[in-house]
Design an enzyme around this catalytic site. Structure first.
Site, PDB file in Angstrom:
ATOM      1  N   ARG A   1     -43.296  10.850-112.602  1.00 21.63           N
ATOM      2  CA  ARG A   1     -44.318  11.409-111.707  1.00 21.63           C
ATOM      3  C   ARG A   1     -43.791  11.637-110.288  1.00 21.63           C
ATOM      4  NH1 ARG A   1     -48.856   6.919-113.450  1.00 21.63           N
ATOM      5  NH2 ARG A   1     -48.257   6.962-115.618  1.00 21.63           N
ATOM      6  N   ASN A   2     -42.955  10.743-109.801  1.00 22.87           N
ATOM      7  CA  ASN A   2     -42.488  10.865-108.415  1.00 22.87           C
ATOM      8  C   ASN A   2     -41.576  12.061-108.269  1.00 22.87           C
ATOM      9  OD1 ASN A   2     -43.587   8.251-107.181  1.00 22.87           O
ATOM     10  ND2 ASN A   2     -42.667   7.622-109.129  1.00 22.87           N
TER      11      ASN A   2
ATOM     12  N   ASP B   1     -31.373   3.109-111.690  1.00 25.28           N
ATOM     13  CA  ASP B   1     -32.812   3.384-111.704  1.00 25.28           C
ATOM     14  C   ASP B   1     -33.121   4.666-110.912  1.00 25.28           C
ATOM     15  OD1 ASP B   1     -35.444   3.011-112.312  1.00 25.28           O
ATOM     16  OD2 ASP B   1     -35.690   1.133-111.218  1.00 25.28           O
TER      17      ASP B   1
ATOM     18  N   GLU C   1     -46.954   6.698-107.553  1.00 23.68           N
ATOM     19  CA  GLU C   1     -46.794   5.408-106.849  1.00 23.68           C
ATOM     20  C   GLU C   1     -45.908   5.521-105.616  1.00 23.68           C
ATOM     21  OE1 GLU C   1     -47.299   1.551-109.669  1.00 23.68           O
ATOM     22  OE2 GLU C   1     -45.494   2.692-110.101  1.00 23.68           O
TER      23      GLU C   1
ATOM     24  N   ALA D   1     -40.331   3.943-120.206  1.00 19.96           N
ATOM     25  CA  ALA D   1     -41.125   3.255-121.227  1.00 19.96           C
ATOM     26  C   ALA D   1     -41.010   3.929-122.592  1.00 19.96           C
ATOM     27  CB  ALA D   1     -42.589   3.214-120.785  1.00 19.96           C
TER      28      ALA D   1
ATOM     29  N   LYS E   1     -37.162   2.874-105.207  1.00 20.18           N
ATOM     30  CA  LYS E   1     -36.572   4.021-105.930  1.00 20.18           C
ATOM     31  C   LYS E   1     -37.600   5.135-106.173  1.00 20.18           C
ATOM     32  CE  LYS E   1     -38.456   2.899-109.960  1.00 20.18           C
ATOM     33  NZ  LYS E   1     -38.635   3.363-111.316  1.00 20.18           N
TER      34      LYS E   1
ATOM     35  N   GLY F   1     -34.084  -1.822-113.145  1.00 17.77           N
ATOM     36  CA  GLY F   1     -33.052  -1.106-113.895  1.00 17.77           C
ATOM     37  C   GLY F   1     -33.540   0.212-114.443  1.00 17.77           C
TER      38      GLY F   1
HETATM   39  N1  LIG Z   1     -43.349   3.765-117.332  1.00 14.10           N
HETATM   40  C1  LIG Z   1     -42.116   3.329-117.089  1.00 14.10           C
HETATM   41  O1  LIG Z   1     -41.119   3.901-117.567  1.00 14.10           O
HETATM   42  C2  LIG Z   1     -41.899   2.093-116.268  1.00 14.10           C
HETATM   43  C3  LIG Z   1     -40.629   1.552-116.225  1.00 14.10           C
HETATM   44  C4  LIG Z   1     -40.423   0.402-115.489  1.00 14.10           C
HETATM   45  C5  LIG Z   1     -41.463  -0.151-114.759  1.00 14.10           C
HETATM   46  N2  LIG Z   1     -42.690   0.433-114.793  1.00 14.10           N
HETATM   47  C6  LIG Z   1     -43.743  -0.173-113.965  1.00 14.10           C
HETATM   48  O2  LIG Z   1     -44.708  -0.807-114.802  1.00 14.10           O
HETATM   49  C7  LIG Z   1     -45.996  -0.702-114.196  1.00 14.10           C
HETATM   50  C8  LIG Z   1     -46.947  -0.078-115.214  1.00 14.10           C
HETATM   51  O3  LIG Z   1     -46.465   1.232-115.487  1.00 14.10           O
HETATM   52  P1  LIG Z   1     -46.924   2.033-116.792  1.00 14.10           P
HETATM   53  O4  LIG Z   1     -46.026   3.201-116.902  1.00 14.10           O
HETATM   54  O5  LIG Z   1     -47.066   1.117-117.934  1.00 14.10           O
HETATM   55  O6  LIG Z   1     -48.358   2.551-116.319  1.00 14.10           O
HETATM   56  P2  LIG Z   1     -49.638   2.850-117.218  1.00 14.10           P
HETATM   57  O7  LIG Z   1     -50.518   3.700-116.376  1.00 14.10           O
HETATM   58  O8  LIG Z   1     -49.279   3.322-118.572  1.00 14.10           O
HETATM   59  O9  LIG Z   1     -50.316   1.383-117.382  1.00 14.10           O
HETATM   60  C9  LIG Z   1     -50.846   0.749-116.259  1.00 14.10           C
HETATM   61  C10 LIG Z   1     -51.380  -0.622-116.597  1.00 14.10           C
HETATM   62  O10 LIG Z   1     -51.975  -1.159-115.398  1.00 14.10           O
HETATM   63  C11 LIG Z   1     -53.379  -1.350-115.613  1.00 14.10           C
HETATM   64  N3  LIG Z   1     -54.117  -0.916-114.419  1.00 14.10           N
HETATM   65  C12 LIG Z   1     -53.965   0.270-113.746  1.00 14.10           C
HETATM   66  N4  LIG Z   1     -54.845   0.328-112.715  1.00 14.10           N
HETATM   67  C13 LIG Z   1     -55.548  -0.828-112.748  1.00 14.10           C
HETATM   68  C14 LIG Z   1     -56.597  -1.357-111.953  1.00 14.10           C
HETATM   69  N5  LIG Z   1     -57.087  -0.685-110.910  1.00 14.10           N
HETATM   70  N6  LIG Z   1     -57.091  -2.578-112.269  1.00 14.10           N
HETATM   71  C15 LIG Z   1     -56.571  -3.277-113.313  1.00 14.10           C
HETATM   72  N7  LIG Z   1     -55.581  -2.811-114.116  1.00 14.10           N
HETATM   73  C16 LIG Z   1     -55.067  -1.622-113.829  1.00 14.10           C
HETATM   74  C17 LIG Z   1     -53.753  -0.491-116.807  1.00 14.10           C
HETATM   75  O11 LIG Z   1     -54.916  -0.982-117.434  1.00 14.10           O
HETATM   76  C18 LIG Z   1     -52.486  -0.614-117.652  1.00 14.10           C
HETATM   77  O12 LIG Z   1     -52.490  -1.821-118.345  1.00 14.10           O
HETATM   78  C19 LIG Z   1     -45.842   0.158-112.931  1.00 14.10           C
HETATM   79  O13 LIG Z   1     -45.758  -0.662-111.788  1.00 14.10           O
HETATM   80  C20 LIG Z   1     -44.541   0.884-113.172  1.00 14.10           C
HETATM   81  O14 LIG Z   1     -43.870   1.228-111.973  1.00 14.10           O
HETATM   82  C21 LIG Z   1     -42.943   1.533-115.538  1.00 14.10           C
END
Ligand SMILES: NC(=O)c1ccc[n+]([C@@H]2O[C@H](COP(=O)([O-])OP(=O)(O)OC[C@H]3O[C@@H](n4cnc5c(N)ncnc54)[C@H](O)[C@@H]3O)[C@@H](O)[C@H]2O)c1
Length: 339
Positions: A257-258, A248, A286, A141, A189, A137
């Site tokens: 970033r994308n 989304d 990503e 964050a 997406k 959705g």
């Molecule tokens: N930021 C957003 O708005 C958002 C919204 C929905 C979904 N997401 C999804 O949530 C996930 C995390 O996104 P985020 O924005 O919190 O990213 P972020 O970079 O802030 O956090 C990433 C997390 O993954 C861990 N991590 C990263 N690389 C790692 C590795 N090699 N080994 C172990 N742990 C690792 C980090 O320690 C951290 O806990 C992604 O898949 C993203 O697509 C993000």
């Protein structure tokens, strides 16, 4: 309910806001890469990824305290970047309480010997007994962390309980029984947001006119391909027309970033140059690996995915539609293709 959130990055810490507002017991576990973040949060500082302080009453767990963080959890939200997911699940799956719902916010594909598979399918293969759900959705964050109005989607065969528990007056979580549809939209997406960024970045030329018609055509094309992909995964082709898809895609194409990567490439930078520059700022895109994996996932039916194919070619050829008329035409032709 007792929630454990894996990953103290931007999204993991953001989940704490609605969950604590809903009165839940919330534990936030940081990976071995999150030490500094946990230190900052313990000191009461704003999260470096969202700029927002952690919701009050959320318990913090260090990497070595995973067992304690998962003990008794009823729902486990996974907010780990796709690159770290396998390592984290290797540690977490053996400790997962059997009745817990495992809800994945991590999206994308993983390579396997038999070709790319969707992340939830890979998790299912490793943990067939796990009660899996996917979270998708239109959600950023920093806005969730700040308590701004947001709609999210939980995809699972029985999603109502979790969706209802996670919802607050400003964070509405819809239940969607079409789990494959939510998975596919979440996985793709980021890829299509690159195309929207390209349209935003294209040189405006003499009149300074943005390429809005092209952007809208790309958006429409992207939604059609999301629908094709959903059907391919055994989901409901209508799911992409709701918050998991158009919602989304809209927010991902506005910021993130994308989209930024797409704008740079549309503006004339080679994809490799834009990627390196963003990586140097700690910004991993990503959608780039996802584009290649997604193309592999639909390789036997690529004709139905002209935009995915065109994006894959741009990345393979390291070509910029902003500096190379043929590359631009490739994207334009994908956008102009009808059904
Ligand atoms: N930021 C957003 O708005 C958002 C919204 C929905 C979904 N997401 C999804 O949530 C996930 C995390 O996104 P985020 O924005 O919190 O990213 P972020 O970079 O802030 O956090 C990433 C997390 O993954 C861990 N991590 C990263 N690389 C790692 C590795 N090699 N080994 C172990 N742990 C690792 C980090 O320690 C951290 O806990 C992604 O898949 C993203 O697509 C993000």
């Amino acid at each position: 309910m007792r929630f454990t959130v894996l990953g103290a990055g931007a999204m993991g810490s953001a989940f704490a806001t609605p969950l604590r507002a809903g009165g839940h017991d919330v534990r936030l576990w940081g990976t071995w890469l999150d030490g500094e973040i946990l230190e900052t949060l313990r000191a009461g500082g704003p999260h470096p990824g969202t700029g927002v302080r952690l919701a009050e009453g959320c318990a913090l767990y260090d990497a070595e305290d995973l067992a304690a963080a998962l003990d008794g959890a009823e729902a486990v939200l996974v907010a780990i970047s796709s690159a770290g997911l396998t390592d984290v699940l290797d540690r977490a799956l053996p400790l997962l309480p059997p009745a817990a719902v495992l809800a994945l916010a991590t999206k994308g594909f993983v390579p396997t010997d038999d070709g790319p598979v969707l992340i939830p399918d890979a998790v299912r293969a490793r943990a067939p007994e796990a009660r899996l759900a996917v979270v998708g959705g239109p959600c950023k964050a920093n806005e969730v962390a700040a308590g701004r109005p947001t709609v999210a989607v939980v995809g699972a065969r029985e999603a109502e309980g979790l969706a209802e528990a996670m919802s607050t007056p400003v964070y509405r979580v819809e239940a969607c029984a079409d789990e494959p549809g939510v998975e596919v939209c979440a996985a793709l997406k980021n890829v299509y947001a690159i195309a929207l960024g390209i349209a935003d970045g294209l040189p405006t030329e003499a009149g300074g006119q943005p390429w809005h018609d092209l952007r809208a055509a790309l958006f429409t094309r992207a939604v059609r391909e999301l629908s094709e992909a959903t059907a391919r995964a055994g989901g409901d082709p209508a799911t992409p027309y709701g918050p998991a898809g158009v919602g989304d895609l809209e927010v991902t194409g506005l910021s993130g970033r994308n989209k930024v990567f797409g704008v740079r490439v549309g503006g004339g930078e080679r994809p490799s140059v834009a990627l390196d520059a963003m990586a140097a700022q700690g910004r991993l895109v990503e959608g780039v690996p996802a584009a290649r994996l997604a193309r592999g996932w639909v390789a036997d039916d690529l004709d139905r995915f002209p935009l995915l194919a065109a994006l894959g070619e741009l990345l393979d050829g390291d070509r910029s539609p902003g500096a190379d008329a043929d590359a631009r035409d490739r994207i334009v032709q994908a956008a102009l293709r009808g059904r």
